[in-house]
Enzyme design. Sequence first.
Site, short mmCIF file in Angstrom:
data_model
loop_
_atom_site.label_atom_id
_atom_site.label_comp_id
_atom_site.label_asym_id
_atom_site.label_seq_id
_atom_site.Cartn_x
_atom_site.Cartn_y
_atom_site.Cartn_z
N LYS A 268 -7.40 -4.62 -9.16
CA LYS A 268 -6.33 -5.45 -8.58
C LYS A 268 -6.96 -6.54 -7.71
CE LYS A 268 -2.42 -5.17 -5.31
NZ LYS A 268 -1.49 -4.30 -4.56
N ASP A 273 -1.48 -10.54 0.00
CA ASP A 273 -0.18 -10.00 -0.40
C ASP A 273 0.83 -10.13 0.73
OD1 ASP A 273 1.95 -8.67 -1.49
OD2 ASP A 273 1.03 -6.67 -1.43
N LYS A 280 6.89 -8.96 3.44
CA LYS A 280 6.44 -7.89 4.34
C LYS A 280 6.66 -8.31 5.79
CE LYS A 280 2.52 -6.13 1.59
NZ LYS A 280 2.98 -4.77 1.34
N ASP A 291 -6.30 -6.91 -0.18
CA ASP A 291 -5.56 -6.38 -1.33
C ASP A 291 -6.27 -6.68 -2.67
OD1 ASP A 291 -3.44 -4.79 -2.11
OD2 ASP A 291 -2.04 -6.45 -2.37
N ASP A 350 7.26 -7.08 -3.91
CA ASP A 350 6.09 -6.56 -3.18
C ASP A 350 5.37 -5.48 -3.98
OD1 ASP A 350 4.27 -6.31 -1.17
OD2 ASP A 350 5.57 -5.15 0.18
N GLU A 352 3.76 -5.84 -6.57
CA GLU A 352 3.15 -6.84 -7.47
C GLU A 352 1.87 -6.36 -8.12
OE1 GLU A 352 2.44 -6.59 -4.39
OE2 GLU A 352 0.27 -6.83 -4.43
N ARG A 354 1.15 -3.53 -9.52
CA ARG A 354 1.41 -2.89 -10.82
C ARG A 354 1.79 -3.93 -11.88
NH1 ARG A 354 6.05 0.75 -8.19
NH2 ARG A 354 4.67 0.40 -6.41
N1 BES Z 1 -0.72 -3.98 -1.39
C1 BES Z 1 0.38 -3.12 -1.18
C2 BES Z 1 -0.02 -1.67 -0.93
C3 BES Z 1 -0.80 -1.38 0.32
C4 BES Z 1 -0.15 -0.91 1.44
C5 BES Z 1 -2.17 -1.51 0.36
C6 BES Z 1 -0.85 -0.61 2.59
C7 BES Z 1 -2.89 -1.21 1.52
C8 BES Z 1 -2.22 -0.75 2.63
C9 BES Z 1 1.32 -3.14 -2.40
O1 BES Z 1 1.35 -4.32 -3.12
C10 BES Z 1 2.71 -2.91 -1.88
O2 BES Z 1 3.18 -3.73 -1.17
N2 BES Z 1 3.30 -1.79 -2.26
C11 BES Z 1 4.58 -1.41 -1.81
C12 BES Z 1 5.36 -0.91 -3.00
C13 BES Z 1 6.83 -0.73 -2.74
C14 BES Z 1 7.48 -2.09 -2.59
C15 BES Z 1 7.44 0.02 -3.87
C16 BES Z 1 4.42 -0.30 -0.78
O3 BES Z 1 3.53 0.55 -0.95
O4 BES Z 1 5.11 -0.32 0.22
ZN ZN Z 2 -0.41 -5.48 -3.00
ZN ZN Z 3 2.78 -5.73 -2.38
#
Ligand code: BES
Ligand code: ZN
Ligand code: ZN
Length: 501
Positions: A268, A273, A280, A291, A350, A352, A354
């Site tokens: 990734k 992000d 966020k 990220d 968010d 993204e 995946r």
């Molecule tokens: N990059 C984040 C995940 C992340 C969170 C990495 C904390 C490192 C530390 C990812 O893109 C994300 O935002 N995921 C969301 C998914 C949700 C919207 C289903 C999450 O984990 O909150």
């Molecule tokens: Zn992310």
């Molecule tokens: Zn994200």
Amino acid sequence: MQIEVKQGRVDSSEDEAVLLNCFEEVKKFVGALKTIDDKLSGAVSHLFETADFSAKLGQAAVLYPQGRLKFSRIILVGLGKRKEITIEKLRRAYGFAGRKLRELKLKSASVQALELNLPNIKLQESSQAMVEGILLSNYQLGRYKTGDENERISLQKFTFLKEIRKGIGEIKKGAEDGEIISWATNFSRDLANQPGNYLTPTRLADEASRLAEENNLKCTVFSASQIKKLKMNTFLAVASGSKEPPKLIVLEYVPPGKTTNTLALVGKGITFDAGGLSLKSTENMVEMKGDMMGGAVVISVVAGCAKLGLPLHLIGIIPATENLPSGSALKVGDVIKSHSGKTIEVLNTDAEGRLILADGLSYARSFKPDAIVDVATLTGTIKLALGTICAGLFGNNQRLKTKMIQAGEKSGERVWEMPLWKEYDEFLKSDLADVKNVGGRFGGAILAAKFLQNFVGDLPWIHLDIAGVDFREKENSYHTKGATGFGARLLLQFLKDWKRM
Ligand code: BES
Ligand code: ZN
Ligand code: ZN
């Protein structure tokens, strides 16, 4: 840093410091330790007697020979109990020793080669772990500070000294591997620590090209229009909110001799992000320059494999983009036709990672690899589930999963298996499209992995969710503050131990 392996005794070293291995049970000193103790009129044994230093794991005591020896400092490295020593404990002990060398701003040190004579730890492995501890703990953050450069002076030369010739070859091999593996980790840390305004997708691609040139790798960087021709629409949809052009980075390592298998690594590469329109909070955004650590790890591992000369054909695939909100951004509720042909309903922009990985994985299949491994800071929920100690392991192939767990134990970057039962599929069913990209509040890391599974088919596949282990607030032993580079050591170990499928 220059690492040397030579025949000789540590008590005649001319470096600034000498490191001595000490176990808790030591009652009587022998060899170099005894010579040094004698020359210092029993200062080492006195230290043990006062119990200020008892050789517990993590202890590193400094002694000053005051001209009675050629070197100006002795560092006693506590290794704990001899019976309980493991590769990881050795790596940690040398992490503490390495930090001590850094604190004292020493430029050269030599170490007494460790003769454990244990059936479970070979000289090559112990030497590798010692080098890793030293090099990983000497990583320095803070390259944007102006001012006194002297602050950043660190170890430049590290020498293994062994009294007899036998075993020097093994130490050399271990030290070389340790150096490459630490380089891969520190290089990943360096990329992931760079702020979003420095490390854009273009810069990440430049770094990959530079490494490719240095290591004889093939590197292709696809532009937005080429990505469009490849029909990677989901990747482009995530990129559409940003002014920074996305890049698809493809690195290829073809080994010089016989090839065992072809493996695809997908990382990734979100260089920042913000969450897109599903924005966020600032609090949750601060870590998001990192990220792209999965992508950084893939780049480092492909180069690391070339440096190690492993007999594997490797393809590294990194979709790199920012995830920002704007007038042209991907919208909540949009339906996108992915590279695989499957349609995706985007209910949270968010989620993204995946989305870009869906296209990355599906594109990886076109190389007809024997297996695919993806690495991603994918979900905050994996951190809730497993904390900051290990990564989440998902996969559809038992043999690969077992190998990855073993590589985790060996490398010190541990993984814990999570389920991929079909019952979870239900949560990703969409009324409009083939799948949706989120499925409610519960089991988020599993649902993300289930989503990815749609794009690998039945190819043997492993997914590593490194969102809990990507970043550290505090330093400890060989762990430094900031990006960890988690995955580089794990994957290089996994690939070193690879047996033909
Ligand atoms: N990059 C984040 C995940 C992340 C969170 C990495 C904390 C490192 C530390 C990812 O893109 C994300 O935002 N995921 C969301 C998914 C949700 C919207 C289903 C999450 O984990 O909150
Ligand atoms: Zn992310
Ligand atoms: Zn994200």
